[in-house]
Design a protein around this motif. Structure first.
Motif, PDB file in Angstrom:
ATOM      1  N   ARG A   1       0.871  -1.216   0.201  1.00 36.85           N
ATOM      2  CA  ARG A   1       0.084  -0.152   0.036  1.00 36.85           C
ATOM      3  C   ARG A   1       0.946   1.353   0.014  1.00 36.85           C
ATOM      4  O   ARG A   1       0.578   2.306  -0.510  1.00 36.85           O
ATOM      5  CB  ARG A   1      -0.953  -0.164   1.069  1.00 36.85           C
ATOM      6  N   LYS A   2       1.914   1.096   0.703  1.00 33.19           N
ATOM      7  CA  LYS A   2       2.933   2.483   0.759  1.00 33.19           C
ATOM      8  C   LYS A   2       3.488   2.650  -0.494  1.00 33.19           C
ATOM      9  O   LYS A   2       3.706   3.826  -0.989  1.00 33.19           O
ATOM     10  CB  LYS A   2       3.933   2.250   1.931  1.00 33.19           C
TER      11      LYS A   2
ATOM     12  N   ASN B   1       0.991   4.373  -2.952  1.00 31.53           N
ATOM     13  CA  ASN B   1       0.668   5.752  -2.704  1.00 31.53           C
ATOM     14  C   ASN B   1       1.891   6.650  -3.072  1.00 31.53           C
ATOM     15  O   ASN B   1       1.719   7.664  -3.363  1.00 31.53           O
ATOM     16  CB  ASN B   1       0.384   5.820  -1.268  1.00 31.53           C
ATOM     17  N   SER B   2       3.195   6.034  -2.868  1.00 32.30           N
ATOM     18  CA  SER B   2       4.384   6.778  -3.216  1.00 32.30           C
ATOM     19  C   SER B   2       4.366   7.003  -4.686  1.00 32.30           C
ATOM     20  O   SER B   2       4.646   7.999  -5.310  1.00 32.30           O
ATOM     21  CB  SER B   2       5.745   6.259  -2.904  1.00 32.30           C
TER      22      SER B   2
ATOM     23  N   ARG C   1       1.838   9.640  -5.915  1.00 31.20           N
ATOM     24  CA  ARG C   1       1.937  10.917  -5.104  1.00 31.20           C
ATOM     25  C   ARG C   1       1.621  12.254  -5.921  1.00 31.20           C
ATOM     26  O   ARG C   1       1.050  13.045  -5.793  1.00 31.20           O
ATOM     27  CB  ARG C   1       3.334  11.124  -4.272  1.00 31.20           C
TER      28      ARG C   1
ATOM     29  N   TRP D   1      -5.053   8.635  -4.430  1.00 30.53           N
ATOM     30  CA  TRP D   1      -4.492   8.031  -3.387  1.00 30.53           C
ATOM     31  C   TRP D   1      -5.172   6.826  -3.175  1.00 30.53           C
ATOM     32  O   TRP D   1      -6.472   6.629  -3.588  1.00 30.53           O
ATOM     33  CB  TRP D   1      -4.160   8.558  -2.185  1.00 30.53           C
TER      34      TRP D   1
ATOM     35  N   ASP E   1      -5.735   1.352   4.940  1.00 36.17           N
ATOM     36  CA  ASP E   1      -4.443   1.290   5.478  1.00 36.17           C
ATOM     37  C   ASP E   1      -4.364   0.574   6.812  1.00 36.17           C
ATOM     38  O   ASP E   1      -4.073   1.226   7.874  1.00 36.17           O
ATOM     39  CB  ASP E   1      -4.267   2.948   6.003  1.00 36.17           C
TER      40      ASP E   1
ATOM     41  N   LEU F   1      -9.250   4.166  -7.067  1.00 37.59           N
ATOM     42  CA  LEU F   1      -8.460   5.166  -6.218  1.00 37.59           C
ATOM     43  C   LEU F   1      -9.148   6.376  -5.978  1.00 37.59           C
ATOM     44  O   LEU F   1     -10.675   6.466  -6.541  1.00 37.59           O
ATOM     45  CB  LEU F   1      -7.323   5.591  -7.191  1.00 37.59           C
TER      46      LEU F   1
ATOM     47  N   ILE G   1      -6.807  13.155  -3.952  1.00 39.12           N
ATOM     48  CA  ILE G   1      -6.441  13.565  -2.437  1.00 39.12           C
ATOM     49  C   ILE G   1      -7.069  14.780  -2.003  1.00 39.12           C
ATOM     50  O   ILE G   1      -7.141  15.769  -2.941  1.00 39.12           O
ATOM     51  CB  ILE G   1      -4.919  13.904  -2.625  1.00 39.12           C
TER      52      ILE G   1
END
Ligand SMILES: Cc1cc2nc3c(=O)[nH]c(=O)nc-3n(C[C@H](O)[C@H](O)[C@H](O)COP(=O)(O)OP(=O)(O)OC[C@H]3O[C@@H](n4cnc5c(N)ncnc54)[C@H](O)[C@@H]3O)c2cc1C
Length: 492
Positions: free
Chosen positions: A143-144, A147-148, A151, A156, A160, A242, A245
């Motif tokens: 998941r990280k 999301n990176s 960005r 996003w 989580d 998705l 943001i």
């Protein structure tokens, strides 16, 4: 490889040594027969018999003991996964899919030996459609990482869990986390899955390459596999929803004099229709642990961590209604976390609650309960649970995604103390049954794995369990997919 020996001779010797030293699993001989096919499919470097590698793949983050597979394979693409599954099918070898091993219910243990499919070499983000708000990823993407990658797109992915788990593993356990109250769990956010069945058949649960926002086309195969914990097939791709943001974000912390007041506030905020993004409850013991572990200095009392997403104007309205409600329940003034760095420190502390709880008693292991009840029953179950913890003389800080009616007692237990282990066992069973009596579930997000199979029977009743067993038999007639998980198999 053992010095000077050919690959297959070395592996035979390793299998023999294992059978002499640790007892041979029923499948070890079949693995020996299948090894050359595995190597042909994945190459020598894609097959491991090493003890350390097998042990690393035989355990997750739970208290369940390590159950190493006989062999670990590292496929690079769906065709390899399918060919490996066909080989396992031919040799009647159990298949255990492995994501990142952060599960909390013993899901990756190889109870009957067999072949662990480690999916770490399948780590591509394949198809991003920003205009359609979806993306397709391979199993090792976490998941990280996603999301990176996202960005700079203004998008996003909000689900989580505390750990940086693989997205396909998250689909397999139907994971969620602090954002679920607003954005839903994996169930609501998976659009399509590519799955390899036990016999090697490749299935696309919503049709190959399809990614509609909604569908009423036939049985919901996607959600059959979401939460199936590797017992129906190996997920080799997932297409995810998705979100944009949010224009503005603000977080706050509010302290209360009682558990009842904090939980009552949560229920009232949701009943008032505030589209809150996160609302997390931490009891006094958990706050103390988080303060110590993450160098914070919040009051050691029942507390809510809150987060609001939206436009500047909508934030003002959300915050005003929420403050009115918390004040009517004698909550403290909000302590704000407005800038990104303070916010991230706050939520890092929340995500580290598991490690903070373990740090309360060095040398002890943590075990997390995971019940979920209808919102209106939440105040009663948390108050009763706190009383039960006291009477049982147990350390179990409480942290919960209370906006969903889901909370965890992070039991910190001395594994060498049989009396304490017994008390924890009785407590966790009582808690699960209390949730079931309140029309809830024994697991809101961690899954059934090994430890909750009997509770699942109580939750669903005989006809529900039989329906699940029939589905399992239809998709996995030889019972090769992660055998012994989710459904009881002859155990008493
Ligand atoms: C500190 C901490 C905090 C956590 N917080 C949360 C939380 O807030 N919410 C939450 O939901 N969970 C939480 N978890 C639990 C864990 O992160 C989730 O269960 C996660 O979804 C597991 O993903 P994984 O890739 O690590 O799966 P693994 O542990 O590797 O596997 C879990 C199960 O899924 C199966 N599986 C894995 N990958 C696949 C695949 N590709 N195809 C088919 N089956 C597969 C495995 O066979 C096993 O049965 C937490 C864990 C830790 C350690």
């Amino acid at each position: 490889m053992l010095l000077g020996l050919s690959g297959s001779t070395a592996s035979r010797l390793l299998l023999l040594r294992r059978s002499l030293t640790s007892g041979v699993s029923a499948s070890a001989a079949a693995v020996d027969r299948a090894l050359s096919a595995f190597r042909f499919i994945c190459g020598d470097e894609g097959v491991s018999l090493g003890e350390a590698v097998r042990e690393q793949h035989g355990r997750d983050e739970s208290v369940h003991r390590c159950r190493p597979p006989d062999v670990v394979v590292f496929p690079r693409c769906v065709e390899e996964v399918s060919a490996l599954a066909k080989t396992c099918y031919k040799h009647n070898l159990p298949i255990i899919p492995f994501g990142t091993g952060t599960g909390l219910e013993g899901g990756v243990g190889a109870l009957r030996g067999g072949v662990c499919f480690s999916l770490r070499n399948m780590d591509q983000i394949l198809d991003l459609h920003p205009e359609d708000f979806d993306v397709t990823v391979e199993p090792a993407v976490t998941r990280k990482t996603l999301n990176s990658y996202l960005r700079d797109t203004g998008l996003w992915f909000p689900v989580d869990p505390g750990a940086d788990a693989s997205l396909c593993g998250m689909a397999a356990t139907s994971a969620s986390g602090t954002n679920a109250v607003r954005y839903g769990t994996m169930r609501e956010n998976v659009i399509n899955l590519e799955v390899v069945l036990a016999d090697g058949t490749i299935v696309h649960t919503a049709g190959k390459g399809r990614r509609p926002r909604k569908t009423s086309a036939g049985y919901n195969l996607t959600n059959l596999f979401v939460g199936s914990e590797g017992t129906l097939g190996i997920i080799t791709k997932t297409t995810l929803r998705l979100y944009g943001i949010p224009e503005a974000t603000v977080s706050a912390v509010c302290s209360f004099s009682s558990v009842q007041a904090a939980v009552d506030s949560t229920v009232q905020i949701l009943q008032a229709g505030v589209p809150i993004a996160r609302i997390e409850f931490l009891d006094d013991v958990m706050m103390d642990a988080c303060n110590r572990f993450s160098s914070l200095s919040y009051p050691v009392v029942p507390t809510l961590f809150l987060e609001f997403h939206g436009s500047e104007r909508s934030l003002e309205e959300q915050v005003n209604i929420t403050e009115e409600i918390t004040q009517s329940n004698e909550g403290s003034d909000f302590q704000w976390a407005r800038d990104a760095e303070t916010r991230s420190r706050l939520w890092r502390a929340r995500h580290d609650a598991w490690y903070a709880a373990q740090a309360l008693r060095p040398g002890c292991k943590a075990y997390s309960t995971d019940v979920c009840v209808p919102l209106s029953r939440l105040p009663q179950i948390i108050v009763e649970t706190k009383e039960d913890l006291m009477e049982s003389r147990l350390t179990g800080p409480i942290a919960g995604h209370v906006g969903d009616g889901n909370f965890h007692c992070l039991m910190v237990v001395d594994p060498s103390d049989p009396d304490e282990l017994h008390r924890v066992h009785l407590f966790t069973e009582r808690l699960a049954r209390r949730a079931l009596a309140m029309d809830g579930t024994c697991t809101g997000e961690h899954g059934v794995g090994l430890g909750k199979r009997r509770l699942l029977c109580e939750e669903l009743g005989p006809s529900g369990i039989q329906a699940m067993q029939k589905l399992k038999n239809a998709l996995d007639p030889k019972n090769l997919m992660n055998p012994g998980k989710v459904l009881l198999q002859g155990e008493r």
